[in-house]
Design an enzyme around this catalytic site. Structure first.
Site, PDB file in Angstrom:
ATOM      1  N   ARG A 123      -3.682  59.356  38.479  1.00 34.49           N
ATOM      2  CA  ARG A 123      -4.137  59.948  37.186  1.00 34.49           C
ATOM      3  C   ARG A 123      -3.554  61.349  37.045  1.00 34.49           C
ATOM      4  O   ARG A 123      -3.554  62.236  37.891  1.00 34.49           O
ATOM      5  CB  ARG A 123      -5.671  59.987  37.298  1.00 34.49           C
ATOM      6  N   THR A 127      -4.083  65.288  31.399  1.00 35.60           N
ATOM      7  CA  THR A 127      -4.421  64.264  30.600  1.00 35.60           C
ATOM      8  C   THR A 127      -5.698  63.241  30.971  1.00 35.60           C
ATOM      9  O   THR A 127      -6.134  62.821  29.927  1.00 35.60           O
ATOM     10  CB  THR A 127      -3.116  63.367  30.092  1.00 35.60           C
ATOM     11  N   ASP A 221     -14.868  55.651  49.210  1.00 34.60           N
ATOM     12  CA  ASP A 221     -13.396  55.459  48.976  1.00 34.60           C
ATOM     13  C   ASP A 221     -12.918  54.634  49.920  1.00 34.60           C
ATOM     14  O   ASP A 221     -12.705  55.067  50.956  1.00 34.60           O
ATOM     15  CB  ASP A 221     -12.965  57.055  49.071  1.00 34.60           C
ATOM     16  N   ASP A 224      -9.590  55.878  51.844  1.00 36.53           N
ATOM     17  CA  ASP A 224      -9.658  56.798  52.911  1.00 36.53           C
ATOM     18  C   ASP A 224     -10.422  56.372  54.062  1.00 36.53           C
ATOM     19  O   ASP A 224     -10.126  56.583  55.376  1.00 36.53           O
ATOM     20  CB  ASP A 224     -10.620  57.970  52.288  1.00 36.53           C
TER      21      ASP A 224
END
Length: 231
Positions: A123, A127, A221, A224
């Site tokens: 990402r 933006t 996550d 991770d």
């Protein structure tokens, strides 16, 4: 441009996709027991990896069962004909880096010589939209059935971007099977609503996303925890 769907206060309905686009693993006691281990916030990393890989193997097997097969007879050692089957077209896996790489070993366990491509999407900090940074795919990917691998499908932004990479390479939408460990109704409607011929295989459909786009009840996550970078 791929827009990231926002997380609504309540989960959208997915009834129209279940059993058609979305294939959910049978919710057996064994599967729930495996999920119990990996969802535990206090799980040891070796346990998280081991039991996650067991579920991934189940997902891969279920995905392979959705592929097209063709008739292929063989002669048995006693001289009889066995009316068998074999895959009707070439296959390849594509992992969405980095979490998707956790699923590559499970795919190779059942398809030893399979080719595996990679797509890196992150990402953009400005933006907030998914941006393609890297793609390495088989040259003939347009002629293959593609198993796209990413353990988590949340808002669907990165998934839509990865799918678009495959479409731009000439892969027919109906030749893509998207394999997820966990997903949510928001992700399902985002992906299946835009790509109705794509099929999705998952082991759990979570309740919904919260206001921070985290899955509930969730798993944290995944990348991770799997690769040991959560400490």
């Amino acid at each position: 441009m791929i827009q990231i769907p926002s997380a609504p206060s309540s989960a959208p309905s997915i009834e129209q996709y279940l059993g058609k686009n979305v294939h959910l693993l049978p919710q057996t006691h064994q599967l729930r027991a495996l999920h119990t281990v990996i969802r535990d916030r206090n799980a040891r990393r070796e346990d998280f990896v081991f039991y996650s890989e067991r579920i991934i193997r189940m997902l891969v097997e279920a995905s392979l069962n959705l592929l097209p097969f063709e008739k292929h007879d063989v002669q048995t050692p006693v001289g009889r004909t066995y009316e068998g089957l074999r895959f009707a077209s070439k296959l390849c896996g594509v992992s969405v880096v980095r979490a998707g790489e956790s699923m590559e070993a499970g795919l190779r366990e059942v398809c030893r010589s399979i080719r595996i491509g990679k797509i890196l999407i992150q990402r953009d900090k400005v933006t907030k939209l998914p941006k393609l940074y890297y793609a390495s795919l088989p040259a003939d990917i347009a002629e293959r059935q593609v198993l796209l691998m990413d353990p988590m499908l949340a808002t669907g932004g990165s998934a839509l971007a990865a799918i678009q990479v495959l479409l731009d390479k000439g892969v027919p939408e109906e030749n893509i099977i998207f394999i997820n460990l966990l997903t949510v109704p928001e992700g399902i409607t985002a992906v299946c609503g835009r790509h109705p011929k794509l099929r999705l295989v998952t082991s759990s459909i979570e309740e919904r996303l919260n206001e921070n786009a985290y899955m509930l009840p969730g798993i944290g996550d995944f990348g991770d925890r799997f690769f040991g970078t959560d400490v």
